[in-house]
Each structure stands twice: as structure tokens, then as C-alpha cells.
Design a protein around this motif. Structure first.
Motif, PDB file in Angstrom:
ATOM      1  N   ARG A 120       0.829  -1.205   0.000  1.00 42.35           N
ATOM      2  CA  ARG A 120       0.000   0.000   0.000  1.00 42.35           C
ATOM      3  C   ARG A 120       0.867   1.261   0.000  1.00 42.35           C
ATOM      4  O   ARG A 120       0.648   2.180  -0.785  1.00 42.35           O
ATOM      5  CB  ARG A 120      -0.900   0.013   1.236  1.00 42.35           C
ATOM      6  CG  ARG A 120      -1.864   1.163   1.242  1.00 42.35           C
ATOM      7  CD  ARG A 120      -2.429   1.373   2.614  1.00 42.35           C
ATOM      8  NE  ARG A 120      -3.287   0.297   3.063  1.00 42.35           N
ATOM      9  CZ  ARG A 120      -3.577   0.049   4.330  1.00 42.35           C
ATOM     10  NH1 ARG A 120      -3.041   0.803   5.283  1.00 42.35           N
ATOM     11  NH2 ARG A 120      -4.376  -0.930   4.664  1.00 42.35           N
ATOM     12  N   LEU A 172      -1.276 -11.341  -6.395  1.00 41.55           N
ATOM     13  CA  LEU A 172      -2.226 -10.335  -6.845  1.00 41.55           C
ATOM     14  C   LEU A 172      -2.130 -10.050  -8.339  1.00 41.55           C
ATOM     15  O   LEU A 172      -2.867  -9.225  -8.862  1.00 41.55           O
ATOM     16  CB  LEU A 172      -2.011  -9.034  -6.070  1.00 41.55           C
ATOM     17  CG  LEU A 172      -2.105  -9.185  -4.561  1.00 41.55           C
ATOM     18  CD1 LEU A 172      -1.909  -7.852  -3.875  1.00 41.55           C
ATOM     19  CD2 LEU A 172      -3.441  -9.793  -4.161  1.00 41.55           C
ATOM     20  N   TRP A 175      -8.768 -12.963  -8.679  1.00 39.67           N
ATOM     21  CA  TRP A 175      -9.379 -13.809  -7.660  1.00 39.67           C
ATOM     22  C   TRP A 175     -10.867 -13.546  -7.571  1.00 39.67           C
ATOM     23  O   TRP A 175     -11.287 -12.557  -6.961  1.00 39.67           O
ATOM     24  CB  TRP A 175      -8.743 -13.565  -6.293  1.00 39.67           C
ATOM     25  CG  TRP A 175      -7.316 -13.978  -6.194  1.00 39.67           C
ATOM     26  CD1 TRP A 175      -6.231 -13.169  -6.196  1.00 39.67           C
ATOM     27  CD2 TRP A 175      -6.810 -15.312  -6.068  1.00 39.67           C
ATOM     28  NE1 TRP A 175      -5.075 -13.902  -6.071  1.00 39.67           N
ATOM     29  CE2 TRP A 175      -5.403 -15.225  -5.998  1.00 39.67           C
ATOM     30  CE3 TRP A 175      -7.409 -16.584  -6.009  1.00 39.67           C
ATOM     31  CZ2 TRP A 175      -4.588 -16.351  -5.871  1.00 39.67           C
ATOM     32  CZ3 TRP A 175      -6.588 -17.697  -5.883  1.00 39.67           C
ATOM     33  CH2 TRP A 175      -5.202 -17.578  -5.819  1.00 39.67           C
ATOM     34  N   TYR A 191     -17.366  -1.940  -1.248  1.00 36.17           N
ATOM     35  CA  TYR A 191     -16.009  -1.571  -0.839  1.00 36.17           C
ATOM     36  C   TYR A 191     -15.052  -1.530  -2.028  1.00 36.17           C
ATOM     37  O   TYR A 191     -14.839  -2.527  -2.714  1.00 36.17           O
ATOM     38  CB  TYR A 191     -15.515  -2.566   0.204  1.00 36.17           C
ATOM     39  CG  TYR A 191     -14.106  -2.347   0.675  1.00 36.17           C
ATOM     40  CD1 TYR A 191     -13.674  -1.096   1.079  1.00 36.17           C
ATOM     41  CD2 TYR A 191     -13.207  -3.400   0.702  1.00 36.17           C
ATOM     42  CE1 TYR A 191     -12.385  -0.890   1.514  1.00 36.17           C
ATOM     43  CE2 TYR A 191     -11.912  -3.213   1.149  1.00 36.17           C
ATOM     44  CZ  TYR A 191     -11.508  -1.950   1.542  1.00 36.17           C
ATOM     45  OH  TYR A 191     -10.216  -1.764   1.974  1.00 36.17           O
ATOM     46  N   GLY A 192     -14.486  -0.388  -2.264  1.00 37.43           N
ATOM     47  CA  GLY A 192     -13.590  -0.211  -3.406  1.00 37.43           C
ATOM     48  C   GLY A 192     -12.327  -1.047  -3.316  1.00 37.43           C
ATOM     49  O   GLY A 192     -11.782  -1.487  -4.316  1.00 37.43           O
ATOM     50  N   GLY A 193     -11.852  -1.278  -2.099  1.00 34.00           N
ATOM     51  CA  GLY A 193     -10.609  -1.998  -1.914  1.00 34.00           C
ATOM     52  C   GLY A 193     -10.646  -3.422  -2.452  1.00 34.00           C
ATOM     53  O   GLY A 193      -9.619  -4.021  -2.748  1.00 34.00           O
ATOM     54  N   ALA A 222     -12.066  -4.524  -5.419  1.00 27.89           N
ATOM     55  CA  ALA A 222     -11.779  -4.552  -6.845  1.00 27.89           C
ATOM     56  C   ALA A 222     -10.352  -4.110  -7.166  1.00 27.89           C
ATOM     57  O   ALA A 222      -9.736  -4.608  -8.100  1.00 27.89           O
ATOM     58  CB  ALA A 222     -12.771  -3.660  -7.575  1.00 27.89           C
ATOM     59  N   SER A 223      -9.832  -3.214  -6.341  1.00 25.82           N
ATOM     60  CA  SER A 223      -8.575  -2.581  -6.721  1.00 25.82           C
ATOM     61  C   SER A 223      -7.361  -3.500  -6.690  1.00 25.82           C
ATOM     62  O   SER A 223      -6.316  -3.151  -7.183  1.00 25.82           O
ATOM     63  CB  SER A 223      -8.327  -1.352  -5.840  1.00 25.82           C
ATOM     64  OG  SER A 223      -7.821  -1.744  -4.594  1.00 25.82           O
ATOM     65  N   ARG A 224      -7.470  -4.663  -6.116  1.00 20.79           N
ATOM     66  CA  ARG A 224      -6.291  -5.517  -6.025  1.00 20.79           C
ATOM     67  C   ARG A 224      -6.490  -6.905  -6.598  1.00 20.79           C
ATOM     68  O   ARG A 224      -5.966  -7.881  -6.083  1.00 20.79           O
ATOM     69  CB  ARG A 224      -5.837  -5.656  -4.570  1.00 20.79           C
ATOM     70  CG  ARG A 224      -5.381  -4.403  -3.930  1.00 20.79           C
ATOM     71  CD  ARG A 224      -3.941  -4.509  -3.453  1.00 20.79           C
ATOM     72  NE  ARG A 224      -3.413  -3.223  -3.080  1.00 20.79           N
ATOM     73  CZ  ARG A 224      -3.017  -2.312  -3.953  1.00 20.79           C
ATOM     74  NH1 ARG A 224      -3.068  -2.548  -5.247  1.00 20.79           N
ATOM     75  NH2 ARG A 224      -2.545  -1.164  -3.532  1.00 20.79           N
ATOM     76  N   PHE A 235      -9.242  -8.581  -6.724  1.00 21.98           N
ATOM     77  CA  PHE A 235     -10.351  -9.340  -6.159  1.00 21.98           C
ATOM     78  C   PHE A 235     -11.649  -8.921  -6.845  1.00 21.98           C
ATOM     79  O   PHE A 235     -12.095  -7.793  -6.705  1.00 21.98           O
ATOM     80  CB  PHE A 235     -10.444  -9.127  -4.650  1.00 21.98           C
ATOM     81  CG  PHE A 235      -9.224  -9.592  -3.918  1.00 21.98           C
ATOM     82  CD1 PHE A 235      -9.025 -10.937  -3.676  1.00 21.98           C
ATOM     83  CD2 PHE A 235      -8.255  -8.696  -3.503  1.00 21.98           C
ATOM     84  CE1 PHE A 235      -7.888 -11.387  -3.022  1.00 21.98           C
ATOM     85  CE2 PHE A 235      -7.113  -9.130  -2.854  1.00 21.98           C
ATOM     86  CZ  PHE A 235      -6.926 -10.477  -2.614  1.00 21.98           C
TER      87      PHE A 235
END
Lengths: 254, 254
Positions: free
Chosen positions: B29, B90, B94, B111-113, B115-117, B119
Motif C-alpha cells: 500500500r 495479486l 481472484w 467496498y472499493g478496496g 476490486a482494486s487488487r 479481487f
DNA sequence: ATGTCTTTGTGAACGCGTGCACAAAGATGG
DNA sequence: CCATCTTTGTGCACGCGTTCACAAAGACAT
């Protein structure tokens, strides 16, 4: 794991190891369930199974609290519920403020587990003036301007941050300045706090990444000798993805 | 800490200590933030500060991945972002299913987090037929009946449980039977899973209780010699509270 | 009382994780 | 090419947490 970092006296607080403290809520939950079924006593073996830990560990954990068991019999459920509750400070009322009433903040406000253990939602706070007055979980949202007053009036010492990452440190600073000394942080940021303030963080993205690591490892073991060997990407080469979704470091929904 | 328990090989997976794996997302991060600011290199000292850890620990962590730094200079940001991403798995996609679309489930879906990685939310699943078809975060909710088919079709290996506590084990069993091998559990229950399945849990109530413990300790230190000394409650005596709010062991909102 | 049986409480050994402190490596300047 | 300076990579020691294994403690029967 989870203390926010920065100072950390970490070591045992008044004789009770940190790892043990982290398990007490687990025991308490299992004991409460037994209590509801009116089970009078449990052995360390049974309780350990219910809490998902090893019985030796459980006995050692309890030994830090005192000798509350009876050899040959086990532990008195009601008594132990009370002792652990007291040790955790759950016999008193803890007013809590939740800052950032987005999707997550609203979910937290509605979360039954809060109220059930002495945690009372003293206020919901959001920076958006549009939100002000709107009731969430039966509690009207208040504007950030009121933050200091609320904390002072209600004697709030625990704050929950559910804002976007960008606002978290700022909110944190205000909470601390107003007298909050324990913070539960849901924003994906490292919070800097002065000595004496405890921070625990919950990061959904991090949990998933850890799972992904193990998942990949599992998958990799079967594939053992495959052509899938890392293509030895040339140094300095720009990773393939990274482009599409702008990739803000994991911004909260807020 | 957080692994759901039960089996736990726990020890280092392929040479990388569990504690290090848990910190990699943190480094990632911080590195991503630097990357966005087009910072080319960082020293262990700087990066450690950004991630909220000690620089020696960071260097040791990276040493498990390989020698990716340059002495006298530091680490190449882009290169490190890629290496850590790859290590965490990553760089691949996934697909994830979220089961239990209540307040929390909906918040997670938004939750945006996620999609951003890498997932991707493959499906939202709920037991309530009323929910079926209703879009949450742009994705139509599907009924529990579809669970097995979805997991099989999309090759889902990670499941998120956001159901009430009572339904969690049952959902878990179905997920596992359908082929899921990693579970992120938000329900306040201990999940029993077979060998080879990883469980991580997130429990808001537990985090608060840990904070309350430390908070109480802080308060107790100032009061030092007060009349507030524990009244040495007679053994077997029924705790005072316990009555009022029925005290369900912390049921999920769901 | 005395003996047996169960279950606690803990001493001791071990292993993981952390942090110090320094040598090796490379960059940079003359 | 050599000297100096910066920063990494790691050997080592220490401490916390876990687990084993057992002695002590009490319940219960006789």
C-alpha cells in the motif's frame, strides 16, 4: 495482530499477556452461549473446543486471571462469565462515536454486537452536511463540527473511524485532541497517534491479500513442475496491470 | 492474529514467515502511494516510516523475498510493487463470493478496496428470496441455491461470510464442499473447517473488547489508590448485569 | 478416613518474531 | 583507481507465546 503501531508498550498489561487478552472475548462468547443453555460448569477441554483453541493454552490464559477453576470439576460458567467481563471492562458502559457514516459506518451502526456488550453508540458523525439529521440505525447523524462537544459531553474514550483513507488521519487527530484514547480504524491507512493512545485496525483488503497468498501457494504446490515458472520479468519493467482502474490505494467506500 | 484455527500448519509457508506475509500488504500500500507520486526509489527507513514499522524489520521481511534493494540507494519502487504483488498472488484474478447481503455484506460489496487488487466480486448470495435479483453495488443478488453452481462455474476459491452467526457454519460447510479453500469470516463464530482450508476472521466486537480492556487499565492507573478497589465479589454470586438486554452473544446484523 | 479418579494449574523446553548492530556492497567524488 | 559515504542484508541475542507433561488439588465413593 492488529495494534496500530507507533509506540507499543505491547508487553503484558498488569501481568496479562497481550495474546491472552485477545482471546478473552472468544472465551466470553463461548461461555455466554453455555450460560444461555444453563450449563453450570465446563472443563477446559470442552470450553477450549468451543472457542477453537488448545486446552493447555486456555488453562494458562485463565491462570493469569487467577485460580477460578475447581480441579476434578472444571469452571463455573456464570462465575467465569463475570470474571472475564470484569477483566475486559465490560461491566461498565463504553460510549462510542462512529465517524464516517458511509456504507461501512452505517453497517457498524446497525451492528448488534456493539450494543450487546456495553458498547453504546453515543453518536454518528459525518462530514457531509447532507447527512446531518438523517437517522441511521435510529440515531440521527451529526456533523463533524459537533465532534469535540459530543466527546466531551458524553465522556467518550473510544472512537471508530470508518471514513475514506484520506480523511482518517485528520479525524484521528481531532478525536485524540478531544480526549479519545482508543481508536478502531477501518480506513486503510497507518494512523499516527501520540503515546498512550491505542489503535487497532481492521483492513478487509489486507485480510484478502493474506488469503490470496496462501491460496496461491496451495495452487502452486500441485502445479510443481509446470511451465508456469515466473518469467523472470526484466528489472525496471512496468507491471502489466496497474493501469485500468486508476488504482487508488484502496479507498474506503465511506 | 486472525487465522480461524483448527489445524494451522502456521509455520512459514515456503520460507516466508507468517508475520512477514501479514505485513506485505502494508508495504504494498505504501509503495503504491509512492508509485503514484512517481517516486523512483525509497530507503528502508522511509518506507518503514510510511508503513508504520521498524526499518530493520522491513529489511528482514524483504530479505525473505530476495535481494531486491541496492546498497547505498534503496529499493526501486516499481520493481518492488511488482515483486510483492506477485508474491501475494495479486497478479492474477481472484473471484470472490460474498454470502449474506445484509448491512455488512452490502458494505463489503461496495467496498472499493476489493476490486482494486485483483479481487473480483463474482457473486452476491443471500438466503432471503426477497433479495434475489435486487442489485447491490451493481451486482444482482442471487439465492443460496445457486451457490454451488456459481463457485464451480467461476472457479471461486475465496468466500466471504457476512451472515448472522447462526448460519455461518452451515454456509461455510457448503462453501468448502463446493470447492472454496479460503474463507474470510465476519460472523462472530468459530468455524470448523477441514485440513487445507484457510479461515481468517474479522470480529468487530472482539476488537472493541480488546480496546476496552486497555482503556480500563489506563483509567485504573490514575485512580491507583481509590475506594474503587474490586469489592471481592463473593464466589458463585450472580453477576449484577447480564439481565437487561437479553445478551445474545453478539449476533450479526446481516 | 482413605483411595481413586478427574481436571486444574504450572514448570520447563522450544520456536517464532523482533531489534540491535555491524560487515559487506555498491554508489559517488576526487 | 582509491577513498568515503550511504544503505542494505543478516548474525545474534533476547523475549513472548505455545505446548508438553506432570504434580497438586479437589470430588466422590467406599
Amino acid at each position: 495482530m492488529a495494534t496500530g503501531r507507533t509506540h507499543r508498550p505491547a508487553t503484558r498489561s498488569r501481568g496479562i499477556p497481550e495474546a491472552t487478552v485477545a482471546r478473552l472475548p472468544l472465551y466470553l462468547r463461548a461461555l455466554t452461549a453455555l450460560s444461555e443453555r444453563s450449563v453450570p460448569t465446563v472443563s477446559s477441554e470442552e470450553l477450549a473446543a468451543a472457542a477453537g483453541v488448545n486446552s493447555a493454552k486456555l488453562r494458562k490464559d485463565f491462570s493469569y486471571l487467577g485460580s477460578y477453576g475447581t480441579r476434578g470439576v472444571g469452571y463455573d460458567v456464570e462465575y467465569l462469565v463475570y470474571q472475564i467481563s470484569r477483566e475486559l471492562g465490560l461491566t461498565q458502559d463504553w460510549p462510542v462515536v462512529i465517524v464516517g457514516i458511509g456504507n461501512l459506518g452505517a453497517a457498524l451502526a446497525n451492528y448488534g454486537g456493539f450494543a450487546s456488550r456495553g458498547f453504546r453508540v453515543a453518536a454518528l458523525i459525518d462530514a457531509d452536511p447532507q447527512m446531518a439529521g438523517k437517522p441511521v440505525a435510529g440515531i440521527p447523524v451529526q456533523h463533524t463540527d459537533e465532534l469535540e462537544k459530543i466527546i466531551d459531553d458524553d465522556g467518550v474514550s473510544i472512537g471508530v473511524i470508518a471514513t475514506p483513507a484520506g480523511a482518517a488521519q485528520q479525524v484521528c487527530d481531532r478525536l485524540v485532541a478531544a480526549g479519545v484514547t482508543s481508536i478502531l480504524n477501518f480506513a486503510p491507512t497507518v494512523l499516527n497517534v501520540p503515546e498512550g493512545v491505542d489503535v487497532r485496525k481492521v483492513d478487509l483488503s489486507i485480510e484478502l491479500q493474506i488469503l490470496a497468498f496462501h491460496e496461491q501457494r496451495k495452487a502452486g504446490e500441485e502445479a510443481a513442475a509446470d511451465g508456469v515458472v515466473p518469467p523472470a520479468v526484466a528489472r525496471k519493467q512496468r507491471p502489466t496491470d496497474q493501469g485500468p482502474d486508476g488504482d487508488v490505494p484502496a479507498v474506503m467506500p465511506a
